[in-house]
Write an enzyme that holds these catalytic residues in place. Sequence first.
Site, mmCIF file in Angstrom:
data_model
loop_
_atom_site.group_PDB
_atom_site.id
_atom_site.type_symbol
_atom_site.label_atom_id
_atom_site.label_comp_id
_atom_site.label_asym_id
_atom_site.label_seq_id
_atom_site.Cartn_x
_atom_site.Cartn_y
_atom_site.Cartn_z
ATOM 1 N N HIS A 1 0.805 -1.229 0.000
ATOM 2 C CA HIS A 1 0.000 0.000 0.000
ATOM 3 C C HIS A 1 0.837 1.278 0.000
ATOM 4 O O HIS A 1 0.285 2.363 -0.154
ATOM 5 C CB HIS A 1 -0.925 0.009 1.223
ATOM 6 C CG HIS A 1 -2.019 -1.025 1.163
ATOM 7 N ND1 HIS A 1 -2.930 -1.084 0.141
ATOM 8 C CD2 HIS A 1 -2.336 -2.046 1.994
ATOM 9 C CE1 HIS A 1 -3.779 -2.084 0.340
ATOM 10 N NE2 HIS A 1 -3.433 -2.695 1.456
ATOM 11 N N GLU B 1 -6.452 -12.195 6.722
ATOM 12 C CA GLU B 1 -7.250 -10.968 6.649
ATOM 13 C C GLU B 1 -8.510 -11.127 5.808
ATOM 14 O O GLU B 1 -9.032 -10.132 5.298
ATOM 15 C CB GLU B 1 -6.390 -9.796 6.156
ATOM 16 C CG GLU B 1 -5.558 -10.067 4.921
ATOM 17 C CD GLU B 1 -4.621 -8.922 4.568
ATOM 18 O OE1 GLU B 1 -4.664 -7.860 5.195
ATOM 19 O OE2 GLU B 1 -3.829 -9.101 3.621
ATOM 20 N N ASP C 1 -8.573 -5.253 6.756
ATOM 21 C CA ASP C 1 -9.095 -6.111 5.690
ATOM 22 C C ASP C 1 -9.975 -7.214 6.261
ATOM 23 O O ASP C 1 -10.977 -7.584 5.640
ATOM 24 C CB ASP C 1 -7.940 -6.723 4.893
ATOM 25 C CG ASP C 1 -7.421 -5.753 3.849
ATOM 26 O OD1 ASP C 1 -8.242 -5.199 3.106
ATOM 27 O OD2 ASP C 1 -6.203 -5.532 3.789
HETATM 28 C C1 3PY Z 1 -4.932 -4.477 7.551
HETATM 29 O O1 3PY Z 1 -5.236 -3.897 8.598
HETATM 30 O O2 3PY Z 1 -5.767 -5.011 6.803
HETATM 31 C C2 3PY Z 1 -3.541 -4.569 7.178
HETATM 32 O O3 3PY Z 1 -3.190 -5.353 6.341
HETATM 33 C C3 3PY Z 1 -2.569 -3.663 7.813
HETATM 34 O O4 3PY Z 1 -1.986 -2.824 6.868
#
Ligand code: 3PY
Length: 259
Positions: A45, A153, A179
Amino acid sequence: LRAALERAKAGGAPCVGQWMEFPGYTLAKTIAGLGFDWVLVDCEHGNIADNEMYLAIGAIASSGVSPIVRIPADEPWMMKRALDAGAHGIMIPMCESKEQAAKIVNAMKYPSDRWPQGFRGSGAMFAPANFNQNGVQYQSTANDNTIIIVQIETRNAVENVEEIASTDGVDMLFIGPNDLAASLGYFPFDHAKIEEVQVATARTLKACKDAGKYAGHFALSAEIAAQRSKQGFEFMNCGADIVAVTAWMAGEKAKMEAL
Ligand code: 3PY
């Protein structure tokens, strides 16, 4: 990096780092100079292209701190670029299954008796210097020294988390809470208050403990990092460069306006 993780696993101080979203040798050097265990160069990112990744890794490693690179996606060629640049650890976003985890591991291991399926290509020109090694030393120890971190995530990842944790060669499962919350159907930044996200977090932590793997969690402050450490996570950031810049500058601006 492994020594710091083992320290944390043994109940010592957590393995703590910072997150870099901006490019820059001097920025990386400045953050690393603060004495964290690691600094993560976020190529997923952040505004960090290939050459800037090389410069940041060199700046961090030469300060005696472990450079970790988060690559943009589960792509073997991206893993190879970051490993060859000298990353001590690689973080891969969105790992969702044992098959995917095994493929990630094989991409990061040189072929050897221990890793017959490994397919990392030889030819790390710049990595050895970032481990204070020569090329032969590097190639014969990289499979053991490089930390493989997969991110949990998504809903699918949590459903398969025990299998992912049991994958040989995966060192750490790292929760991306924003995420994860989004994947479960919630607004990302509220993750700490969402029961379902916290249940998924606890399940992931338990899977790590049961499989003997390190557990990591994203955190943007020391307070949040400390809570996660208390919960049993060994590895966490406690901020990010973009957050530091914007929070501090906005705060000073507000103070000026209040004069
Ligand atoms: C998230 O919080 O989804 C991450 O991957 C941290 O950057």
